[in-house]
Design a protein around this motif. Structure first.
Motif, short mmCIF file in Angstrom:
data_model
loop_
_atom_site.label_atom_id
_atom_site.label_comp_id
_atom_site.label_asym_id
_atom_site.label_seq_id
_atom_site.Cartn_x
_atom_site.Cartn_y
_atom_site.Cartn_z
N SER A 42 9.35 -6.82 -0.52
CA SER A 42 8.31 -5.81 -0.33
C SER A 42 8.04 -5.05 -1.62
CB SER A 42 8.70 -4.84 0.78
OG SER A 42 9.81 -4.07 0.40
N ALA A 43 9.03 -4.97 -2.50
CA ALA A 43 8.83 -4.29 -3.78
C ALA A 43 8.08 -5.16 -4.78
CB ALA A 43 10.18 -3.88 -4.37
N LEU A 44 7.95 -6.45 -4.48
CA LEU A 44 7.31 -7.39 -5.39
C LEU A 44 5.96 -7.85 -4.86
CD1 LEU A 44 10.44 -9.58 -6.17
CD2 LEU A 44 9.47 -7.77 -7.59
N LEU A 88 22.48 0.10 3.50
CA LEU A 88 22.08 1.28 2.72
C LEU A 88 21.33 0.89 1.45
CD1 LEU A 88 25.19 3.60 3.09
CD2 LEU A 88 22.93 3.88 4.10
N ILE A 89 21.81 -0.14 0.75
CA ILE A 89 21.13 -0.57 -0.47
C ILE A 89 19.74 -1.10 -0.14
CG2 ILE A 89 21.19 -2.27 -2.33
CD1 ILE A 89 24.25 -1.86 -2.36
N SER A 90 19.64 -1.87 0.94
CA SER A 90 18.33 -2.39 1.34
C SER A 90 17.37 -1.26 1.69
CB SER A 90 18.49 -3.34 2.53
OG SER A 90 19.28 -4.44 2.20
N ALA A 91 17.89 -0.26 2.38
CA ALA A 91 17.05 0.89 2.74
C ALA A 91 16.63 1.66 1.49
CB ALA A 91 17.80 1.81 3.69
N LEU A 92 17.53 1.80 0.53
CA LEU A 92 17.19 2.51 -0.70
C LEU A 92 16.15 1.77 -1.53
CD1 LEU A 92 20.69 3.84 -1.83
CD2 LEU A 92 18.77 5.16 -0.92
N PRO A 96 11.30 3.73 -1.14
CA PRO A 96 10.24 4.10 -2.11
C PRO A 96 8.97 3.27 -1.95
CG PRO A 96 12.34 3.85 -3.22
CD PRO A 96 12.53 3.38 -1.83
N VAL A 97 9.12 2.01 -1.57
CA VAL A 97 7.95 1.14 -1.37
C VAL A 97 7.14 1.66 -0.19
CG1 VAL A 97 7.22 -1.18 -0.75
CG2 VAL A 97 9.09 -0.86 -2.36
N LEU A 98 7.82 2.00 0.90
CA LEU A 98 7.12 2.52 2.07
C LEU A 98 6.48 3.87 1.77
CD1 LEU A 98 9.65 1.57 4.89
CD2 LEU A 98 7.52 0.41 4.27
N ALA A 99 7.15 4.71 1.00
CA ALA A 99 6.58 6.02 0.65
C ALA A 99 5.33 5.84 -0.22
CB ALA A 99 7.62 6.85 -0.09
N ARG A 100 5.37 4.89 -1.15
CA ARG A 100 4.22 4.63 -2.01
C ARG A 100 3.04 4.15 -1.18
NH1 ARG A 100 5.68 0.32 -5.57
NH2 ARG A 100 7.68 1.33 -5.42
N ARG A 105 -2.25 5.20 1.52
CA ARG A 105 -3.09 5.27 2.73
C ARG A 105 -3.61 6.69 2.94
NH1 ARG A 105 0.96 1.90 6.35
NH2 ARG A 105 0.37 -0.18 5.65
N ALA A 106 -2.75 7.67 2.69
CA ALA A 106 -3.19 9.06 2.87
C ALA A 106 -4.30 9.39 1.89
CB ALA A 106 -2.00 10.01 2.68
N ALA A 107 -4.22 8.89 0.66
CA ALA A 107 -5.26 9.16 -0.33
C ALA A 107 -6.56 8.48 0.07
CB ALA A 107 -4.80 8.68 -1.72
N ARG A 108 -6.48 7.26 0.61
CA ARG A 108 -7.70 6.57 1.05
C ARG A 108 -8.33 7.26 2.25
NH1 ARG A 108 -5.22 0.77 0.76
NH2 ARG A 108 -3.95 1.86 2.24
N ASP A 109 -7.51 7.79 3.14
CA ASP A 109 -8.05 8.47 4.33
C ASP A 109 -8.78 9.76 3.96
OD1 ASP A 109 -7.05 6.49 5.91
OD2 ASP A 109 -5.26 7.61 6.54
N ARG A 110 -8.35 10.42 2.90
CA ARG A 110 -9.01 11.64 2.47
C ARG A 110 -10.34 11.37 1.79
NH1 ARG A 110 -4.16 14.61 -0.49
NH2 ARG A 110 -3.46 12.48 -0.58
#
Length: 111
Positions: A42-44, A88-92, A96-100, A105-110
């Motif tokens: 997902s990061a790639l 834990l490493i997988s979640a870490l 950040p990918v999910l937050a990005r 999406r929030a920027a596009r919705d605005r």
């Protein structure tokens, strides 16, 4: 996709519970490969699907080996600890990918 998540989750649960099920080994191995591979993949997002698959599986194997090596080096090897550390490493890697994506999406919705 849902079946893979289910198999991986069942593998982690069986390993954490210490079950004697014959499915524990294969399902846990699937979890140990699928969780970090999904996070790395997902990061790639910029890579084509073929190379991304190869790199994410190689990254998953590297994460698993580094966790095992680290736990052995400090004399704290356990199956439960390994599952928790890989989770834990997988979640870490994934958070950040999910937050990005959420920020995008929030920027596009605005707009």
């Amino acid at each position: 996709m849902g079946a893979a998540v289910t198999v991986a989750a069942v593998g982690a649960i069986l390993a954490l519970c210490g079950s004697d099920s014959p499915l524990r080994g294969p399902f846990t191995l699937f979890f140990l490969l699928a969780a970090p591979a999904t996070a790395v993949g997902s990061a790639l997002r910029g890579l084509k699907p073929g190379p991304r698959t190869v790199v994410s599986v190689a990254g998953a194997i590297a994460i698993d080996l580094l966790v095992a090596q680290g736990m052995l080096a400090v004399h704290r090897w356990s199956v439960t600890g390994g599952i928790v550390a890989v989770t834990l490493i997988s979640a870490l890697v994934l958070l950040p990918v999910l937050a990005r994506r959420h920020r995008g999406r929030a920027a596009r919705d605005r707009s």
